[in-house]
Design a protein around this motif. Structure first.
Motif, PDB file in Angstrom:
ATOM      1  N   GLN A   1      12.501  -0.767  -1.388  1.00 56.63           N
ATOM      2  CA  GLN A   1      12.368   0.589  -1.926  1.00 56.63           C
ATOM      3  C   GLN A   1      11.821   1.546  -0.878  1.00 56.63           C
ATOM      4  O   GLN A   1      12.201   2.710  -0.837  1.00 56.63           O
TER       5      GLN A   1
ATOM      6  N   LEU B   1      -3.389  -1.844   2.497  1.00 62.23           N
ATOM      7  CA  LEU B   1      -2.375  -1.385   3.444  1.00 62.23           C
ATOM      8  C   LEU B   1      -2.538  -2.095   4.778  1.00 62.23           C
ATOM      9  O   LEU B   1      -1.631  -2.117   5.596  1.00 62.23           O
TER      10      LEU B   1
ATOM     11  N   ARG C   1      -1.050  -2.244  -5.545  1.00 60.61           N
ATOM     12  CA  ARG C   1      -1.059  -0.851  -5.083  1.00 60.61           C
ATOM     13  C   ARG C   1      -0.721   0.136  -6.196  1.00 60.61           C
ATOM     14  O   ARG C   1      -1.056   1.312  -6.110  1.00 60.61           O
ATOM     15  N   LYS C   2      -0.041  -0.357  -7.232  1.00 60.94           N
ATOM     16  CA  LYS C   2       0.212   0.533  -8.368  1.00 60.94           C
ATOM     17  C   LYS C   2      -1.071   0.753  -9.156  1.00 60.94           C
ATOM     18  O   LYS C   2      -1.268   1.794  -9.782  1.00 60.94           O
TER      19      LYS C   2
ATOM     20  N   PHE D   1      -3.400   9.539   1.016  1.00 59.32           N
ATOM     21  CA  PHE D   1      -3.601   9.811   2.443  1.00 59.32           C
ATOM     22  C   PHE D   1      -4.256  11.164   2.725  1.00 59.32           C
ATOM     23  O   PHE D   1      -4.108  12.106   1.958  1.00 59.32           O
TER      24      PHE D   1
ATOM     25  N   LEU E   1       4.616   4.571   4.664  1.00 62.50           N
ATOM     26  CA  LEU E   1       3.268   4.238   4.197  1.00 62.50           C
ATOM     27  C   LEU E   1       3.001   4.862   2.830  1.00 62.50           C
ATOM     28  O   LEU E   1       2.402   4.229   1.952  1.00 62.50           O
TER      29      LEU E   1
ATOM     30  N   PHE F   1       9.910   9.298  -7.781  1.00 61.37           N
ATOM     31  CA  PHE F   1       9.845   8.029  -7.046  1.00 61.37           C
ATOM     32  C   PHE F   1       9.038   6.945  -7.776  1.00 61.37           C
ATOM     33  O   PHE F   1       9.489   5.812  -7.889  1.00 61.37           O
TER      34      PHE F   1
ATOM     35  N   GLU G   1       2.469  -9.507   3.461  1.00 59.32           N
ATOM     36  CA  GLU G   1       1.711  -8.734   2.479  1.00 59.32           C
ATOM     37  C   GLU G   1       2.330  -7.358   2.240  1.00 59.32           C
ATOM     38  O   GLU G   1       1.666  -6.457   1.706  1.00 59.32           O
ATOM     39  N   ILE G   2       3.597  -7.210   2.656  1.00 57.37           N
ATOM     40  CA  ILE G   2       4.317  -5.936   2.546  1.00 57.37           C
ATOM     41  C   ILE G   2       3.508  -4.792   3.182  1.00 57.37           C
ATOM     42  O   ILE G   2       3.286  -3.753   2.579  1.00 57.37           O
ATOM     43  N   GLN G   3       3.009  -5.048   4.364  1.00 57.06           N
ATOM     44  CA  GLN G   3       2.344  -3.998   5.135  1.00 57.06           C
ATOM     45  C   GLN G   3       3.245  -3.661   6.315  1.00 57.06           C
ATOM     46  O   GLN G   3       3.868  -4.551   6.889  1.00 57.06           O
TER      47      GLN G   3
ATOM     48  N   ILE H   1      10.704   3.210  -8.713  1.00 53.33           N
ATOM     49  CA  ILE H   1      10.309   1.873  -8.258  1.00 53.33           C
ATOM     50  C   ILE H   1       9.849   0.990  -9.415  1.00 53.33           C
ATOM     51  O   ILE H   1       9.674  -0.202  -9.252  1.00 53.33           O
TER      52      ILE H   1
ATOM     53  N   PHE I   1       8.297  13.084   0.767  1.00 53.00           N
ATOM     54  CA  PHE I   1       9.516  12.541   1.378  1.00 53.00           C
ATOM     55  C   PHE I   1      10.764  13.074   0.685  1.00 53.00           C
ATOM     56  O   PHE I   1      10.688  13.784  -0.319  1.00 53.00           O
TER      57      PHE I   1
ATOM     58  N   LYS J   1       5.183   5.539   0.545  1.00 54.46           N
ATOM     59  CA  LYS J   1       5.941   4.800  -0.463  1.00 54.46           C
ATOM     60  C   LYS J   1       5.287   3.460  -0.767  1.00 54.46           C
ATOM     61  O   LYS J   1       5.190   3.052  -1.922  1.00 54.46           O
ATOM     62  N   LEU J   2       4.806   2.791   0.282  1.00 52.37           N
ATOM     63  CA  LEU J   2       4.118   1.509   0.070  1.00 52.37           C
ATOM     64  C   LEU J   2       2.867   1.724  -0.773  1.00 52.37           C
ATOM     65  O   LEU J   2       2.577   0.955  -1.689  1.00 52.37           O
ATOM     66  N   ALA J   3       2.121   2.787  -0.450  1.00 56.07           N
ATOM     67  CA  ALA J   3       0.875   3.062  -1.171  1.00 56.07           C
ATOM     68  C   ALA J   3       1.146   3.349  -2.642  1.00 56.07           C
ATOM     69  O   ALA J   3       0.299   3.118  -3.497  1.00 56.07           O
ATOM     70  N   LEU J   4       2.338   3.844  -2.934  1.00 52.44           N
ATOM     71  CA  LEU J   4       2.677   4.111  -4.330  1.00 52.44           C
ATOM     72  C   LEU J   4       3.126   2.841  -5.042  1.00 52.44           C
ATOM     73  O   LEU J   4       3.414   2.859  -6.234  1.00 52.44           O
ATOM     74  N   GLY J   5       3.210   1.738  -4.298  1.00 59.50           N
ATOM     75  CA  GLY J   5       3.564   0.467  -4.909  1.00 59.50           C
ATOM     76  C   GLY J   5       5.021   0.072  -4.735  1.00 59.50           C
ATOM     77  O   GLY J   5       5.518  -0.805  -5.428  1.00 59.50           O
ATOM     78  N   ALA J   6       5.718   0.722  -3.792  1.00 60.16           N
ATOM     79  CA  ALA J   6       7.114   0.352  -3.548  1.00 60.16           C
ATOM     80  C   ALA J   6       7.176  -0.935  -2.737  1.00 60.16           C
ATOM     81  O   ALA J   6       6.266  -1.214  -1.953  1.00 60.16           O
ATOM     82  N   ASP J   7       8.232  -1.721  -2.920  1.00 64.22           N
ATOM     83  CA  ASP J   7       8.387  -2.922  -2.096  1.00 64.22           C
ATOM     84  C   ASP J   7       9.124  -2.562  -0.798  1.00 64.22           C
ATOM     85  O   ASP J   7       9.439  -1.398  -0.560  1.00 64.22           O
TER      86      ASP J   7
ATOM     87  N   PRO K   1       1.427  -7.548  -3.793  1.00 75.13           N
ATOM     88  CA  PRO K   1       0.941  -6.312  -3.161  1.00 75.13           C
ATOM     89  C   PRO K   1       1.427  -5.052  -3.877  1.00 75.13           C
ATOM     90  O   PRO K   1       0.689  -4.077  -4.007  1.00 75.13           O
ATOM     91  N   THR K   2       2.672  -5.089  -4.349  1.00 75.85           N
ATOM     92  CA  THR K   2       3.216  -3.898  -5.011  1.00 75.85           C
ATOM     93  C   THR K   2       2.489  -3.624  -6.332  1.00 75.85           C
ATOM     94  O   THR K   2       2.201  -2.478  -6.650  1.00 75.85           O
TER      95      THR K   2
END
Lengths: 218, 254
Positions: free
Chosen positions: B169, A53, A77-78, A84, B158, A100, B249-251, A104, A90, B160-166, A73-74
């Motif tokens: 998304q 992150l 992270r999967k 957190f 954050l 969600f 890096e999609i951060q 994705i 959300f 959503k990103l942590a779940l692997g969304a681009d 990166p996606t």
């Protein structure tokens, strides 16, 4: 066996201030590791670095033998899922959150898995359509955990996820991740100060003044 | 009923009384706006006198190239102003120029091709001004909405990103909301049109002695045009902007 995660000389600084300095350690598949240390020691930053992150100032992180920036990166992270400290749900309902991960991935929502997940964290099935504003803090945290696990990751990173919860909620989350670690060989790296929780893990790494030190290994 | 369309120099000077009232309010309430009001007054006079003479020239020579330059000049100015209000969004000039440009050209094209207006400077220039200024305010609102929403919903993104969304998304809800916010004023304006406000277009025509039943036809076209222009420009601006909140890096960068 090659480690699932390996950190080599990882450093992180922000605005000239060194947060982490030359952190190196590796974690094998299926390990349950606790990161501990005084507040402000850089543990959370370290976990965010591993979750990709944020990016390190220098040093490298390897996942499954490959440097992490070589993965999309996606995709990374999967596989290495970051959770957190106080997770936020959300959109509108619990469903929006649990759907969600499939959205994705362009896949259909696996309702059975969602219901099973709710069951595991001791929430009734009717919660699936519940608006998120009606949930308590502990319930939100439990649903966020189900959300992170809708598609099983290989590594779960958790930052003091139980620190703001009562004993009962703590218990539920701990039982859940212990089971995942034992039955599904999920690798877990988490930050906690709770002595009970530290006992559950099989390895303890102390982060102090930005440096890492292995203090318990079994 | 006499309808003489002329303001003498004397009337013009007397109308500065209106500014004096504003300055009195400022003085009494100690707002510290006196200098600003004074400058605004001078600015209005100079700017409009210049544009009056320029337009008078453009209308008289009625040359396609000059009209086109005028259109581009308006688009450029609108983009530059939108860029200045963007609060540091990268490439905001390019984004503003694209959204205002595409919106204006599309709307103008449809109006000219449908025969609603003719390609003559006295019609093209005012209509372009209307379109571009609306587009400019729209993307100003859109930029503002994007910036505040990215700040307010930081944790959500954050997650959503942590779940692997681009990037797309993770930003979709925010982008949609910003387009909506950008379009809202032009839609709500249609609710009061004619009931509370008599908009500039029809007022102008009525001033010039055109029958109201004719004037409203133009106003209808203008209202449609503004709704479509705000939609196009907030759509383009939102989609061109959201990526700039992320790095390679999609951060999330904020």
């Amino acid at each position: 066996m090659k480690p699932i995660l390996e950190l080599r000389d990882l450093s992180f600084e922000i605005e000239g201030r060194k947060i982490l300095e030359n952190i190196s350690f590796s974690i094998d598949k299926g390990e349950f590791v606790t990161l501990t240390g005084p507040s402000g020691s850089g543990k959370s930053t370290l976990l965010k670095l591993i979750g990709h992150l944020i990016s390190p100032s220098s040093g490298k992180i390897f996942y499954d033998g490959k440097e992490i920036f070589k993965y999309a990166p996606t995709d990374y992270r999967k596989n290495v899922s970051y959770f957190f400290q106080s997770a936020t749900l959300f959109d509108e309902t619990v469903y929006d959150n649990l759907a969600f991960p499939s959205k994705i991935r362009d896949k259909a929502f696996d309702k059975n898995r969602a219901l099973k997940g709710l069951h595991t964290v001791q929430l009734p099935e009717t919660y699936l359509n519940k608006p998120i504003r009606e949930l308590s803090g502990g319930e939100r945290q439990r649903i966020a955990l189900v959300r992170n696990l809708m598609y099983a990751p290989n590594v779960l990173l958790m930052d003091e996820v139980t620190s703001s919860l009562d004993k009962e909620n703590k218990e539920i989350i701990l039982t859940f991740i212990k089971r995942l670690n034992q039955d599904e060989k999920l690798t877990i790296l988490w930050i906690t100060h709770d002595t009970q929780e530290i006992k559950e893990s099989n390895r303890l790494i102390l982060i102090k003044d930005g440096r890492a030190e292995d203090i318990k290994h079994d | 009923m006499t309808n003489h369309l002329e303001i003498s120099n004397l009337s013009l000077i007397l109308s500065t009384l209106l500014l004096v009232i504003a300055i009195l309010v400022d003085y009494k309430e100690k707002l510290g706006l006196g200098k600003d009001i004074f400058i605004a007054g001078i600015r209005v006079v100079i700017q409009l006198f210049i544009i009056g003479y320029v337009l008078s020239f453009v209308f008289q020579i009625n040359n396609n190239l000059v009209t086109l330059i005028m259109v581009l000049f308006i688009i450029f100015n609108a983009s530059y102003n939108a860029h200045k209000t963007s609060e540091g969004i990268p490439n905001s000039f390019k984004i503003s120029l694209t959204s205002i440009g595409v919106g204006t050209i599309l709307a103008l094209g449809i109006l000219v091709l449908s025969g609603a207006i003719d390609w003559v400077p006295s019609q093209i220039v005012p209509i372009t001004g209307m379109i571009a200024s609306n587009s400019m305010t729209t993307i100003g609102i859109t930029y503002q909405s994007l910036t505040t929403q990215f700040k307010d919903n930081r944790q959500q993104i954050l997650e959503k990103l942590a779940l692997g969304a681009d990037e797309k998304q993770s930003s979709l809800t925010i982008v949609r909301q910003s387009i909506k916010t950008g379009m809202q004023p032009s839609i709500s304006r249609s609710k009061t049109v004619g009931l509370v406000s008599l908009p500039g277009m029809m007022s102008g025509l009525m001033f010039a002695g055109i029958d109201p039943t004719e004037a409203i036809r133009y106003q209808i076209v203008v209202m449609f045009m503004l709704i479509s222009v705000t939609a196009i420009s907030s759509f383009i601006a939102s989609y061109m902007t959201y990526r700039s909140f992320y790095n390679e890096e999609i951060q999330l960068m904020i």
